[in-house]
Design a protein around this motif. Structure first.
Motif, PDB file in Angstrom:
ATOM      1  N   ALA A  14       0.997  -1.354   0.099  1.00 30.33           N
ATOM      2  CA  ALA A  14       0.188  -0.139   0.067  1.00 30.33           C
ATOM      3  C   ALA A  14       0.863   1.483  -0.267  1.00 30.33           C
ATOM      4  O   ALA A  14       2.093   0.969   0.363  1.00 30.33           O
ATOM      5  CB  ALA A  14      -1.214  -0.304   1.249  1.00 30.33           C
ATOM      6  N   VAL A  15       0.361   2.854  -0.440  1.00 31.82           N
ATOM      7  CA  VAL A  15       0.846   3.484  -0.828  1.00 31.82           C
ATOM      8  C   VAL A  15       0.591   4.411   0.440  1.00 31.82           C
ATOM      9  O   VAL A  15      -0.950   4.156   0.151  1.00 31.82           O
ATOM     10  CB  VAL A  15       1.206   3.783  -1.866  1.00 31.82           C
ATOM     11  CG1 VAL A  15       2.699   3.425  -2.318  1.00 31.82           C
ATOM     12  CG2 VAL A  15      -0.121   3.989  -2.534  1.00 31.82           C
ATOM     13  N   PRO A  16       0.998   5.376   0.887  1.00 28.99           N
ATOM     14  CA  PRO A  16       0.502   6.219   1.301  1.00 28.99           C
ATOM     15  C   PRO A  16      -0.338   7.624   0.777  1.00 28.99           C
ATOM     16  O   PRO A  16       0.477   8.020  -0.325  1.00 28.99           O
ATOM     17  CB  PRO A  16       0.809   7.403   2.876  1.00 28.99           C
ATOM     18  CG  PRO A  16       2.813   7.118   2.689  1.00 28.99           C
ATOM     19  CD  PRO A  16       2.442   5.674   1.478  1.00 28.99           C
ATOM     20  N   HIS A  17      -1.659   8.253   0.891  1.00 28.94           N
ATOM     21  CA  HIS A  17      -2.719   8.827  -0.193  1.00 28.94           C
ATOM     22  C   HIS A  17      -3.557   9.585   0.488  1.00 28.94           C
ATOM     23  O   HIS A  17      -3.722   9.369   1.767  1.00 28.94           O
ATOM     24  CB  HIS A  17      -3.985   7.475  -0.819  1.00 28.94           C
ATOM     25  CG  HIS A  17      -4.140   7.986  -1.285  1.00 28.94           C
ATOM     26  ND1 HIS A  17      -4.256   8.507  -2.880  1.00 28.94           N
ATOM     27  CD2 HIS A  17      -5.309   8.392  -1.842  1.00 28.94           C
ATOM     28  CE1 HIS A  17      -4.703   9.394  -3.957  1.00 28.94           C
ATOM     29  NE2 HIS A  17      -5.894   8.985  -3.261  1.00 28.94           N
ATOM     30  N   GLY A  18      -3.613  10.975  -0.240  1.00 25.14           N
ATOM     31  CA  GLY A  18      -4.299  12.032   0.634  1.00 25.14           C
ATOM     32  C   GLY A  18      -3.795  12.746   1.276  1.00 25.14           C
ATOM     33  O   GLY A  18      -2.426  11.884   1.767  1.00 25.14           O
ATOM     34  N   PHE A  19      -4.058  13.478   1.969  1.00 23.30           N
ATOM     35  CA  PHE A  19      -3.555  14.981   2.817  1.00 23.30           C
ATOM     36  C   PHE A  19      -3.941  13.751   4.481  1.00 23.30           C
ATOM     37  O   PHE A  19      -2.395  14.213   4.689  1.00 23.30           O
ATOM     38  CB  PHE A  19      -4.643  16.146   3.346  1.00 23.30           C
ATOM     39  CG  PHE A  19      -4.341  16.381   4.487  1.00 23.30           C
ATOM     40  CD1 PHE A  19      -3.511  17.871   4.116  1.00 23.30           C
ATOM     41  CD2 PHE A  19      -4.533  17.037   5.686  1.00 23.30           C
ATOM     42  CE1 PHE A  19      -3.098  18.817   5.048  1.00 23.30           C
ATOM     43  CE2 PHE A  19      -4.148  17.585   6.567  1.00 23.30           C
ATOM     44  CZ  PHE A  19      -3.055  18.286   6.393  1.00 23.30           C
ATOM     45  N   TRP A  20      -4.338  12.866   4.383  1.00 21.91           N
ATOM     46  CA  TRP A  20      -3.743  11.999   5.756  1.00 21.91           C
ATOM     47  C   TRP A  20      -3.153  10.936   5.999  1.00 21.91           C
ATOM     48  O   TRP A  20      -3.365   9.983   6.397  1.00 21.91           O
ATOM     49  CB  TRP A  20      -5.124  12.057   6.950  1.00 21.91           C
ATOM     50  CG  TRP A  20      -5.969  12.623   6.984  1.00 21.91           C
ATOM     51  CD1 TRP A  20      -7.565  13.154   6.668  1.00 21.91           C
ATOM     52  CD2 TRP A  20      -5.765  13.951   7.689  1.00 21.91           C
ATOM     53  NE1 TRP A  20      -8.114  14.656   6.457  1.00 21.91           N
ATOM     54  CE2 TRP A  20      -7.189  14.865   7.828  1.00 21.91           C
ATOM     55  CE3 TRP A  20      -5.093  14.019   9.112  1.00 21.91           C
ATOM     56  CZ2 TRP A  20      -7.264  16.019   8.789  1.00 21.91           C
ATOM     57  CZ3 TRP A  20      -5.156  15.145   9.713  1.00 21.91           C
ATOM     58  CH2 TRP A  20      -6.362  15.818   9.273  1.00 21.91           C
ATOM     59  N   MET A  21      -2.161  10.819   4.009  1.00 19.27           N
ATOM     60  CA  MET A  21      -1.644   9.790   4.681  1.00 19.27           C
ATOM     61  C   MET A  21      -2.240   8.288   4.036  1.00 19.27           C
ATOM     62  O   MET A  21      -1.446   7.529   5.227  1.00 19.27           O
ATOM     63  CB  MET A  21      -0.246   9.694   5.737  1.00 19.27           C
ATOM     64  CG  MET A  21       0.015  10.875   4.641  1.00 19.27           C
ATOM     65  SD  MET A  21       1.198  11.115   2.590  1.00 19.27           S
ATOM     66  CE  MET A  21       2.495  11.196   2.903  1.00 19.27           C
ATOM     67  N   THR A  25      -4.290   0.557  -1.262  1.00 14.54           N
ATOM     68  CA  THR A  25      -4.157  -1.278  -1.187  1.00 14.54           C
ATOM     69  C   THR A  25      -3.504  -0.531  -3.368  1.00 14.54           C
ATOM     70  O   THR A  25      -4.813  -0.860  -3.230  1.00 14.54           O
ATOM     71  CB  THR A  25      -4.947  -1.829  -0.929  1.00 14.54           C
ATOM     72  OG1 THR A  25      -5.087  -2.105   0.451  1.00 14.54           O
ATOM     73  CG2 THR A  25      -4.492  -3.085  -1.373  1.00 14.54           C
ATOM     74  N   ILE A  26      -2.118  -1.309  -3.459  1.00 19.50           N
ATOM     75  CA  ILE A  26      -1.569  -1.635  -4.901  1.00 19.50           C
ATOM     76  C   ILE A  26      -2.389  -2.890  -4.880  1.00 19.50           C
ATOM     77  O   ILE A  26      -2.626  -3.214  -6.075  1.00 19.50           O
ATOM     78  CB  ILE A  26      -0.496  -0.709  -4.521  1.00 19.50           C
ATOM     79  CG1 ILE A  26      -0.473   0.545  -4.423  1.00 19.50           C
ATOM     80  CG2 ILE A  26      -0.074  -0.958  -6.610  1.00 19.50           C
ATOM     81  CD1 ILE A  26      -0.939   1.673  -5.083  1.00 19.50           C
ATOM     82  N   ILE A  27      -1.403  -3.623  -4.125  1.00 20.96           N
ATOM     83  CA  ILE A  27      -1.506  -5.129  -4.251  1.00 20.96           C
ATOM     84  C   ILE A  27      -1.954  -5.671  -3.336  1.00 20.96           C
ATOM     85  O   ILE A  27      -1.400  -5.291  -1.844  1.00 20.96           O
ATOM     86  CB  ILE A  27       0.004  -5.697  -4.157  1.00 20.96           C
ATOM     87  CG1 ILE A  27       0.826  -5.270  -5.626  1.00 20.96           C
ATOM     88  CG2 ILE A  27       0.212  -7.310  -4.686  1.00 20.96           C
ATOM     89  CD1 ILE A  27       0.324  -4.900  -7.460  1.00 20.96           C
ATOM     90  N   ASP A  28      -2.704  -6.701  -3.347  1.00 19.80           N
ATOM     91  CA  ASP A  28      -3.966  -7.560  -1.790  1.00 19.80           C
ATOM     92  C   ASP A  28      -3.260  -8.895  -2.131  1.00 19.80           C
ATOM     93  O   ASP A  28      -4.271  -9.420  -2.728  1.00 19.80           O
ATOM     94  CB  ASP A  28      -5.829  -6.475  -2.242  1.00 19.80           C
ATOM     95  CG  ASP A  28      -6.050  -6.919  -1.462  1.00 19.80           C
ATOM     96  OD1 ASP A  28      -5.323  -7.756  -0.298  1.00 19.80           O
ATOM     97  OD2 ASP A  28      -7.535  -6.999  -1.358  1.00 19.80           O
ATOM     98  N   GLY A  29      -2.406  -8.868  -1.247  1.00 21.74           N
ATOM     99  CA  GLY A  29      -2.729 -11.132  -1.426  1.00 21.74           C
ATOM    100  C   GLY A  29      -2.071 -11.318  -3.236  1.00 21.74           C
ATOM    101  O   GLY A  29      -3.044 -12.240  -2.596  1.00 21.74           O
ATOM    102  N   LEU A  30      -1.583 -10.749  -3.446  1.00 19.28           N
ATOM    103  CA  LEU A  30      -1.023 -11.610  -4.681  1.00 19.28           C
ATOM    104  C   LEU A  30      -0.325 -12.722  -3.997  1.00 19.28           C
ATOM    105  O   LEU A  30       0.758 -13.054  -3.609  1.00 19.28           O
ATOM    106  CB  LEU A  30      -0.264 -11.166  -5.537  1.00 19.28           C
ATOM    107  CG  LEU A  30       0.079 -10.653  -6.441  1.00 19.28           C
ATOM    108  CD1 LEU A  30      -0.243  -9.450  -7.639  1.00 19.28           C
ATOM    109  CD2 LEU A  30       1.507 -11.112  -7.025  1.00 19.28           C
ATOM    110  N   ASP A  31      -0.702 -13.765  -5.108  1.00 16.39           N
ATOM    111  CA  ASP A  31       0.358 -15.187  -5.153  1.00 16.39           C
ATOM    112  C   ASP A  31       0.832 -15.060  -6.439  1.00 16.39           C
ATOM    113  O   ASP A  31      -0.869 -15.593  -7.515  1.00 16.39           O
ATOM    114  CB  ASP A  31      -0.668 -16.616  -4.523  1.00 16.39           C
ATOM    115  CG  ASP A  31      -0.422 -16.341  -2.992  1.00 16.39           C
ATOM    116  OD1 ASP A  31       0.432 -16.136  -2.332  1.00 16.39           O
ATOM    117  OD2 ASP A  31      -1.482 -16.892  -2.327  1.00 16.39           O
TER     118      ASP A  31
END
Lengths: 311, 260
Positions: A14-21, A25-31
C-alpha cells in the motif's frame, strides 16, 4: 535451490495517499510463482498493479506483508538480484551520460569489470543495433532507441531472470518482431522471463503462461490455450442455388452475398446439424466452416468481471 | 562481496564525477573561485605594506567558502535527484546495497571536491610564490585541514540528503558550518551565561556540533607559528570521528527509507 525462480507469497503493498496519508492498497494478497526457464506474461487493465508487481519482484520496494523471493531468497536482499535484469516501463536515464557510459555503468553495478565488460557492452550495442549511437548523449536518443537501450542494459550482465515492464512499448513492428525473437531465444536458452504487456498477441507468442491481474490480485493463471473460450457459433462460406434457403440457418437471417456468388453467414451452434443435413441433401455446398470464439481480450475481461463479482 | 561493492562504488562515484564535470553551473562556480583568488591581488594592492597577508587570508577564505558552496551544490540533490528522476531504480535493481550506493555518492563527491581543491590550491600557491611570499609547512597543514573540512561537510551533506529536501539540506549544512566555526565561542558563552537554560542550550549545541575551528590552522600558517602535534592529532580525530558519525547516520536513515 528453490523450486521457483520468482515467487510472490501473499504479498500486499500500500502507498500513503491523500492529506491524511491513509494507506491505499495497490497489491492485495498477491500469490504468483514463476518456474525457472519459463515465461509468464502479466496482463491486466491500467492501474491493476502490474508495474508494482514487477517492482516488488525486482526488490525495489518492500512488501507491506508477505514475501517476494528470487530463487528462494528475499528480493530485497541485494545479492539475490545478482542474476536479475529489469526493464522498467520508462527508461530512467542520466541525461549527462552517453549510451556506452550508461551501459558500462549498468554492467559495473552487476560486478563486471575490465575487458569482459567492454566486450559485453559492445556486444549488446551491436545486438540492439545501437553501435552508431554509443557515444551519443542518452537524452538525444529517440523513443525506440531509448527502449532498445533499456533492453540492452537489462541483458548486459547476462541475467538468468528477466523482468520486463511493457518491453515492446515504443518499438516499431520490425523491432517488435526482433525483440520477440530475442526473448524467445532467451527463454529457449534457459532464461526465466516475467513480463507485463498490453499487447496480447505478444503475450500469446512469448509466454508459456498468462497471469491476469486486476485490483492488485491474480484473477487467473494458465496457458492461453487452456483458457475456456466457449464456442459462440460458426462462420460459414457456402453456395446455394437458392440463397434464401440459407436464411433459416443464419443468425438474424442475415446472409451476405459475395461478388463471386458465394454466401457468408453466421450460424448458431445448434443450427450446425441442420446445415450439414442440408449440405448432405445437396441443397447447400459448404466451402468452409470456421468456429467463432470470443477474442482473448473478451475472455480476460469476463474473467476479471467474474472474479470481481466473487469478491 | 567486498570486491563487488568496490566495483559498484567506483561506478557510482565515476557517475557523480561525470555529472559534475558536464555541469556548466559547477564549472562557472569553479571559475569564479579562481577569479576571487586572482581578485585578492587587487585587494593586496589596496593595502599598505600588508599585501602578503591579504593574499594569504583571501586565499584561505576563498577556499573555505567555495568548499561550502560546492558541497551545498553537489550534495543538495545528490540523493533527491536519483529518487525524483527514478534513476535509483536503475541502480537498486542490480545487486547494489544501499550502503554501497551512499558510499559511491560520497566518494564521487570527494573526487569532485579534490579536483576543485587541487586546482584552487595550486593556483593560490603559485600566486603566493610569484609574489615572493615565503611558504612554510603551516601552509600545507592549513590546506590539508581545509580539504578535511570539505570532506567533513560532504559527509554531513550526505547525512542531511538522506532524509531532507534540498532546501532543508542547505539550511542545516550552512548552520552546521557557521556554528561549527563558532563552536569555541559557544562554549565560552555557555561558561559565562547567567541563565541555566542558556547555559544548557549553548553547551548542548557545542557538544552536538562538530568543532570545525579545531581544523583551522590558518593563523599558524600566516604567522609561521609552530603547530603542536597534539593539536594535529586532535584535529585528525575530530575530523575522522565526525565524518564516520555522519556516514553511519546517513546509512542508518537511508537503509530504512522508503523510496516509492
Amino acid at each position: 535451490m528453490s523450486e521457483f525462480a520468482l515467487e510472490w507469497r501473499s504479498v500486499s503493498f500500500a502507498v500513503p495517499h491523500g492529506f491524511w496519508m491513509r494507506p491505499k492498497t495497490i497489491i492485495d494478497g498477491l500469490d504468483l510463482a514463476v518456474a525457472p526457464g519459463s515465461a509468464v506474461g502479466l496482463v491486466g487493465p491500467n492501474g491493476a498493479g502490474k508495474t508494482t508487481t514487477l517492482k516488488l519482484g525486482a526488490g525495489l520496494i518492500h512488501p507491506g506483508s508477505g514475501r517476494v523471493l528470487i530463487n528462494g531468497e528475499p528480493a530485497t536482499k541485494s545479492q539475490s538480484r545478482r542474476r536479475l535484469g529489469l526493464l522498467t516501463e520508462t527508461q530512467y536515464v542520466y541525461p549527462h551520460l552517453r549510451l556506452k557510459e550508461w551501459l558500462t555503468m549498468a554492467a559495473a553495478l552487476s560486478g563486471w569489470k575490465g575487458l569482459p565488460r567492454r566486450k559485453r557492452v559492445e556486444e549488446v550495442l551491436e545486438r540492439m543495433e545501437l553501435t552508431g549511437q554509443a557515444d551519443q548523449a542518452m537524452r538525444t536518443l529517440s523513443k525506440g532507441q531509448t527502449q532498445r537501450a533499456g533492453l540492452a542494459q537489462a541483458f548486459v550482465h547476462e541475467p538468468d531472470i528477466l523482468l520486463l515492464d511493457e518491453p515492446m512499448s515504443g518499438l516499431d513492428p520490425f523491432w517488435r518482431f526482433r525483440i520477440q525473437q530475442m526473448l524467445m531465444q532467451y527463454k529457449s536458452s534457459g532464461g526465466t522471463l516475467f513480463f507485463s504487456s498490453h499487447i496480447l498477441s505478444d503475450v500469446e507468442r512469448i509466454s508459456d503462461q498468462v497471469a491476469l491481474i486486476s485490483d492488485g490480485a491474480i484473477r487467473w493463471k494458465g496457458r492461453l490455450s487452456d483458457m475456456p473460450r466457449r464456442l459462440t457459433g460458426y462462420e460459414v462460406r457456402c453456395r446455394a442455388q437458392n440463397p434464401s434457403v440459407l436464411k433459416k440457418f443464419a443468425r438474424n437471417s442475415r446472409v451476405e452475398l459475395q461478388p463471386d456468388g458465394a454466401c457468408v453467414l453466421s450460424v448458431d451452434p445448434e443450427q450446425k446439424e441442420a446445415l450439414l443435413n442440408a449440405c448432405a441433401a445437396g441443397h447447400v455446398a459448404i466451402e468452409s466452416l470456421r468456429p467463432i470464439r470470443p477474442q482473448i481480450e473478451e475472455v480476460l475481461f469476463e474473467f476479471n468481471l467474474l472474479a470481481k463479482e466473487k469478491d | 562481496m567486498l570486491r563487488l561493492a568496490l566495483i559498484q562504488m567506483r561506478a557510482i562515484a565515476v557517475n557523480v564525477w561525470r555529472a559534475s564535470v558536464r555541469d556548466r553551473i559547477l564549472l562557472i562556480l569553479w571559475a569564479s573561485a579562481l577569479l576571487c583568488i586572482l581578485f585578492s591581488l587587487v585587494l593586496g594592492k589596496m593595502t599598505i605594506g600588508n599585501e602578503e597577508s591579504v593574499l594569504q587570508t583571501a586565499g584561505f577564505w576563498v577556499m573555505g567558502i567555495w568548499g561550502l558552496v560546492s558541497v551545498l551544490y553537489l550534495g543538495s540533490n545528490i540523493v533527491r535527484q536519483e529518487i525524483y528522476q527514478k534513476t535509483i531504480y536503475f541502480i537498486l535493481s542490480r545487486p547494489v546495497h544501499r550502503t554501497s550506493f551512499l558510499l559511491g555518492k560520497f566518494f564521487g563527491m570527494i573526487i569532485v571536491l579534490a579536483s576543485l581543491f587541487f586546482i584552487l590550491a595550486l593556483c593560490w600557491l603559485l600566486l603566493l610564490l610569484s609574489k615572493g611570499v615565503p611558504l612554510n609547512a603551516g601552509h600545507l597543514i592549513a590546506l590539508a585541514f581545509i580539504f578535511g573540512e570539505w570532506v567533513l561537510l560532504a559527509s554531513f551533506s550526505l547525512f542531511f540528503a538522506a532524509f531532507t529536501s534540498p532546501l532543508l539540506h542547505n539550511f542545516f549544512l550552512v548552520g552546521l558550518s557557521f556554528l561549527g566555526h563558532w563552536s569555541r565561542d559557544l562554549y565560552l558563552f555557555s561558561e559565562n551565561a547567567h541563565s541555566a537554560i542558556a547555559k544548557t542550550l549553548l553547551s548542548a549545541i557545542y557538544h552536538v556540533l562538530p568543532n570545525l575551528d579545531a581544523l583551522n590552522f590558518r593563523q599558524a600558517a600566516l604567522y609561521n607559528e609552530p603547530i603542536d602535534a597534539g593539536l594535529l592529532i586532535t584535529a585528525g580525530a575530530v575530523l575522522l570521528a565526525w565524518m564516520l558519525t555522519a556516514l553511519v547516520g546517513a546509512h542508518l536513515i537511508f537503509s530504512r527509507r522508503r523510496l516509492l
